[in-house]
Write a protein that holds these residues in place. Structure first.
Motif, PDB file in Angstrom:
ATOM      1  N   PHE A  40       0.845  -1.201   0.000  1.00  0.00           N
ATOM      2  CA  PHE A  40       0.000   0.000   0.000  1.00  0.00           C
ATOM      3  C   PHE A  40       0.877   1.246   0.000  1.00  0.00           C
ATOM      4  O   PHE A  40       1.805   1.367   0.808  1.00  0.00           O
ATOM      5  N   PHE A  41       0.534   2.173  -0.883  1.00  0.00           N
ATOM      6  CA  PHE A  41       1.311   3.393  -1.022  1.00  0.00           C
ATOM      7  C   PHE A  41       0.359   4.540  -1.330  1.00  0.00           C
ATOM      8  O   PHE A  41      -0.551   4.387  -2.140  1.00  0.00           O
ATOM      9  N   ALA A  42       0.554   5.688  -0.680  1.00  0.00           N
ATOM     10  CA  ALA A  42      -0.303   6.840  -0.942  1.00  0.00           C
ATOM     11  C   ALA A  42       0.552   8.060  -1.206  1.00  0.00           C
ATOM     12  O   ALA A  42       1.668   8.184  -0.678  1.00  0.00           O
ATOM     13  N   GLU A  43       0.008   8.970  -2.011  1.00  0.00           N
ATOM     14  CA  GLU A  43       0.725  10.201  -2.301  1.00  0.00           C
ATOM     15  C   GLU A  43      -0.257  11.334  -2.502  1.00  0.00           C
ATOM     16  O   GLU A  43      -1.425  11.123  -2.827  1.00  0.00           O
ATOM     17  N   ARG A  44       0.252  12.546  -2.328  1.00  0.00           N
ATOM     18  CA  ARG A  44      -0.534  13.765  -2.527  1.00  0.00           C
ATOM     19  C   ARG A  44       0.462  14.846  -2.955  1.00  0.00           C
ATOM     20  O   ARG A  44       0.726  15.795  -2.233  1.00  0.00           O
ATOM     21  N   PRO A  45       1.022  14.708  -4.127  1.00  0.00           N
ATOM     22  CA  PRO A  45       2.210  15.484  -4.529  1.00  0.00           C
ATOM     23  C   PRO A  45       2.034  16.999  -4.546  1.00  0.00           C
ATOM     24  O   PRO A  45       3.005  17.718  -4.299  1.00  0.00           O
TER      25      PRO A  45
END
Lengths: 113, 114
Positions: free
Chosen positions: A65-70
């Motif tokens: 699981f990986f999340a981003e909000r660049p």
């Protein structure tokens, strides 16, 4: 104004596939949360962003699981090599600032076959 | 670890009945307790409670918090079929992190028959 939106609303993936789930928070909301809701259960915390910074990822169940909000607005939750136990509704929520009430999106229902 | 327990897990009533939903919690440093209503979509915010004994009211819904006994109740009077939903209780722990992570209970499934 528009609320929190999520896409897709439904996703069916074969075991082993990668998926990407998108969240568009309410404009101007600093805080963004991801939760996982299994059938018949309450939502469980996955991860938290303050603007573009991921300040807490303690709830992510595995390194798949990986999340981003660049750019500090839209966020993506990615699940690699999906497993059947990943089947759940993934909810995104945003709040104006820390500690204020959270507004939830409609969720993405992920089914892994 | 923070814990939230809701009861009953499910409830079936007829229109016009009054219902009381319960939420008990264990949290290291209590900040607030929130109630949400979840239909087949996003949980929608109902109440945020931070102080004991002060009732919050919105139409036929009301809620109150008891910080000494560590519980909250959600009352719905004169229920309607549109009240059928899952009602979620969640707490915010002020310790460690201050950003408002929610710990939810399992929810109470309310079904209102005509």
């Amino acid at each position: 104004g528009a609320g929190v939106s999520q896409s897709p609303r439904y996703k069916v993936a074969k075991r082993g596939q990668d998926v990407a789930l998108r969240c568009d928070p309410i404009s101007g909301h600093v805080s963004l949360f991801w939760y996982q809701q299994a059938l018949g259960q309450g939502p469980e915390f996955l991860t938290y962003f303050q603007n573009e910074a991921q300040l807490d990822k303690s709830g992510l169940p595995s390194d798949r699981f990986f999340a981003e909000r660049p750019e500090g607005s839209v966020s993506t939750l990615k699940i690699q090599r999906t497993q059947q136990e990943d089947s759940a509704v993934y909810l995104c929520a945003s709040s104006l600032v820390e500690g204020y009430e959270q507004y939830f999106g409609p969720g993405t229902r992920l089914t892994v076959t | 670890e923070d814990k939230v327990v809701q009861s009953p897990l499910s409830l079936v009533v007829h229109e016009g009945d009054t219902v009381t939903l319960n939420c008990s919690y264990e949290v290291t440093n209590f900040r607030s307790l929130l109630w949400y209503k979840q239909e087949k979509k996003a949980p929608t915010f109902l109440f945020m409670l931070t102080s004991s004994g002060i009732e919050k009211k919105s139409g036929r819904l009301s809620s109150i918090l008891d910080k000494k006994e560590l519980f909250s109740i959600l009352n719905i009077t004169a229920t309607q079929t549109g009240d059928s939903a899952i009602y979620l209780c969640a707490v915010v722990d002020a310790g460690g992190t201050s950003y408002g992570k929610l710990t939810f209970g399992q929810g109470t499934i309310l079904t209102v028959h005509p």
